[in-house]
Write a protein that holds these residues in place. Structure first.
Motif, PDB file in Angstrom:
ATOM      1  N   ASP A  19       5.570   4.701   1.906  1.00  0.00           N
ATOM      2  CA  ASP A  19       6.022   5.896   2.640  1.00  0.00           C
ATOM      3  C   ASP A  19       6.929   5.500   3.806  1.00  0.00           C
ATOM      4  OD1 ASP A  19       4.589   7.560   0.989  1.00  0.00           O
ATOM      5  OD2 ASP A  19       2.984   7.981   2.412  1.00  0.00           O
ATOM      6  N   CYS A  73       0.848  -1.203   0.000  1.00  0.00           N
ATOM      7  CA  CYS A  73       0.000   0.000   0.000  1.00  0.00           C
ATOM      8  C   CYS A  73       0.884   1.253   0.000  1.00  0.00           C
ATOM      9  CB  CYS A  73      -0.910   0.030   1.237  1.00  0.00           C
ATOM     10  SG  CYS A  73      -0.031  -0.013   2.818  1.00  0.00           S
ATOM     11  N   HIS A  93       0.132  13.327   4.652  1.00  0.00           N
ATOM     12  CA  HIS A  93      -0.795  12.252   5.042  1.00  0.00           C
ATOM     13  C   HIS A  93      -0.270  11.605   6.333  1.00  0.00           C
ATOM     14  CE1 HIS A  93      -2.609   8.205   4.835  1.00  0.00           C
ATOM     15  NE2 HIS A  93      -3.595   8.819   4.210  1.00  0.00           N
ATOM     16  N   SER A 144      -0.092   4.293  -4.568  1.00  0.00           N
ATOM     17  CA  SER A 144      -1.068   3.370  -3.984  1.00  0.00           C
ATOM     18  C   SER A 144      -2.049   2.947  -5.066  1.00  0.00           C
ATOM     19  CB  SER A 144      -1.815   4.075  -2.846  1.00  0.00           C
ATOM     20  OG  SER A 144      -2.927   3.298  -2.461  1.00  0.00           O
ATOM     21  N   HIS A 174      -5.097   1.615  -5.017  1.00  0.00           N
ATOM     22  CA  HIS A 174      -6.544   1.857  -4.945  1.00  0.00           C
ATOM     23  C   HIS A 174      -6.936   3.301  -5.211  1.00  0.00           C
ATOM     24  CE1 HIS A 174      -7.125   3.547  -0.750  1.00  0.00           C
ATOM     25  NE2 HIS A 174      -5.896   3.115  -0.641  1.00  0.00           N
TER      26      HIS A 174
HETATM   27  N1  PLP Z   1      -0.580   9.214   1.025  1.00  0.00           N
HETATM   28  C1  PLP Z   1      -1.629   9.925   0.596  1.00  0.00           C
HETATM   29  C2  PLP Z   1      -1.419  11.320   0.093  1.00  0.00           C
HETATM   30  C3  PLP Z   1      -2.918   9.373   0.635  1.00  0.00           C
HETATM   31  O1  PLP Z   1      -3.962  10.092   0.226  1.00  0.00           O
HETATM   32  C4  PLP Z   1      -3.066   8.050   1.120  1.00  0.00           C
HETATM   33  C5  PLP Z   1      -4.407   7.459   1.251  1.00  0.00           C
HETATM   34  O2  PLP Z   1      -5.390   8.145   1.485  1.00  0.00           O
HETATM   35  C6  PLP Z   1      -1.928   7.348   1.531  1.00  0.00           C
HETATM   36  C7  PLP Z   1      -0.696   7.961   1.473  1.00  0.00           C
HETATM   37  C8  PLP Z   1      -2.015   5.950   2.057  1.00  0.00           C
HETATM   38  O3  PLP Z   1      -2.248   5.028   1.011  1.00  0.00           O
HETATM   39  P1  PLP Z   1      -2.774   3.566   1.378  1.00  0.00           P
HETATM   40  O4  PLP Z   1      -4.222   3.694   1.697  1.00  0.00           O
HETATM   41  O5  PLP Z   1      -2.550   2.763   0.117  1.00  0.00           O
HETATM   42  O6  PLP Z   1      -1.959   3.071   2.495  1.00  0.00           O
END
Ligand code: PLP
Length: 390
Positions: free
Chosen positions: A75, A70, A99, A198, A200
């Motif tokens: 990150d 994910c 985030h 990511s 999704h």
């Molecule tokens: N970074 C940003 C800017 C996001 O918008 C998101 C999810 O909302 C993520 C990281 C995290 O991604 P994941 O849901 O695949 O862990």
């Protein structure tokens, strides 16, 4: 009731073409790509193709692509790798509007003695580039700045920021989870060392991501295990989702123009007409360069959560800029960092569109939302109809 889905920065529908591409890997093609026989080898070849598809949308080489579970894992991996390869360097530079996958990790790192600098943003969400420049020191191990903000869509000048970091020998990571597939990215002549994706968020399923690591970048794995991903991320490959992400990247590249013309026009019409029809409303980050699909609008003197509930009765899905923490509604850290006043921040709604949205859906939202705001303002002790606060 039809669902009007305008929350694509939260997650996206799996594209039918993506579903079709991944399905055989959930049934007949179940071989382990590491196995020596032909049945596994076929899967390994298809993963190789998916890696090329992901590399292509970034202007990268396939060897620079590491599949993860994910965006959050990507990150975390980037930061932890920099901390472990950065020897004694104890400083991380990031922004106030990241985030939680970056912000939360940095908070943990601070508890362990690392020094964290969060660069502020102005009222429109622009990064303070002077403070950024001043924050870079010989002790800085890594900079992590998001390419585009998930709440407002505001785009940071990451290429320029990466060059400044490179000039000082500092690693540069960008969380491009919201940017990939929405705006063109070309890493070939860039100073960006690492980048997160990511699945999704771009019409692939949940549970798959990518960390791009530029060739020659010192790297230390986060998940230790087998030799998968050239020893950079242990764990048997999530084959079906990897195939899906490859296909989703191929599709996104083809749809980039539509995203930046038709989807942007839908977003612009939704935004302009809502502002025209609803007094005391404002776009957060409206003065900055933004993603083509996102608008974050504050409707003064009411609660975003209440707007969401009433929109939900019509099947309209969006997000609010406040989160319920210990029973009280707190405006998001992003809107607070931008200095959005409380009366505005509380009533903020993010609409995030995709290629699957239509003119009719925008008409429907424009028809339903203004009366919802008017109704809720009728209950507000701070609102009087002329549009002035009491
Ligand atoms: N970074 C940003 C800017 C996001 O918008 C998101 C999810 O909302 C993520 C990281 C995290 O991604 P994941 O849901 O695949 O862990």
């Amino acid at each position: 009731m039809k669902t009007i889905y305008m929350d694509n920065n939260a997650t996206t529908k799996v594209a039918p073409e993506v579903l079709e591409a991944m399905q055989p890997f959930l049934s007949d093609l179940y071989g382990n790509p590491s196995s020596a026989y032909i049945f596994g080898g076929k899967v390994a070849r298809d993963i190789r193709e998916a890696r090329e598809q992901v590399a292509s949308i970034l202007g990268a080489s396939p060897e620079e692509i590491i599949f993860t579970s994910c965006g959050s894992e990507s990150d975390n991996t980037a930061i932890m790798s920099a901390m472990s390869t950065g020897k004694d360097k104890m400083h991380i530079v990031t922004s106030r509007v990241e985030h939680p996958a970056i912000k939360g990790l940095c908070n943990e790192m601070a508890k362990q003695g690392y020094r964290i600098t969060e660069i502020p943003v102005d009222r429109e969400g622009h990064l303070d580039m002077d403070q950024y420049k001043e924050s870079l020191t010989p002790d800085t191990a890594i900079v992590s700045l998001m390419w585009a903000n998930n709440e407002t869509g505001v785009i940071f000048p990451v290429e320029e920021a990466a060059l400044m970091a490179r000039d000082r020998g500092i690693l540069f990571h960008t969380d491009a989870v919201q940017a990939v597939g929405k705006i063109p990215i070309d890493l070939q002549n860039s100073a960006i060392d690492m980048l997160s994706i990511s699945g999704h968020k771009l019409h692939a399923p949940k549970g798959v991501g990518v960390l791009y690591v530029r060739k020659g970048t010192k790297f230390s794995p986060f998940l230790i295990g087998g030799h998968q991903e050239r020893g950079r991320r242990g764990g048997t490959e999530n084959t079906a989702s990897i195939i899906a992400l490859g296909k989703a990247c191929e599709l996104a590249a083809k749809r980039m123009e539509e995203e930046n013309t038709r989807v942007k026009a839908l977003r612009d019409r939704l935004e302009k007409d809502l502002l025209n029809r609803v007094p005391n409303s404002r776009v957060n980050g409206g003065g900055a360069e933004r993603l083509p699909n996102t608008t974050n609008i504050s409707f003064e003197y009411i609660e975003g959560e209440a707007i969401l509930l009433l929109m939900d009765e019509f099947g309209i899905c969006a997000s609010s800029g406040s989160a319920c923490t210990s029973g009280s509604l707190q405006p998001s850290h992003v809107l607070r960092a931008m200095g959005v006043p409380f009366t505005m921040a509380h009533g903020s709604i993010r609409f995030s569109l995709s290629v699957y949205n239509t003119e009719e859906e925008v008409d429907f939202v424009l028809d339903k939302v203004p009366p919802i705001i008017e109704k809720l303002r009728g209950f507000s002790p701070f609102w009087k109809p002329e549009g002035q606060a009491r």
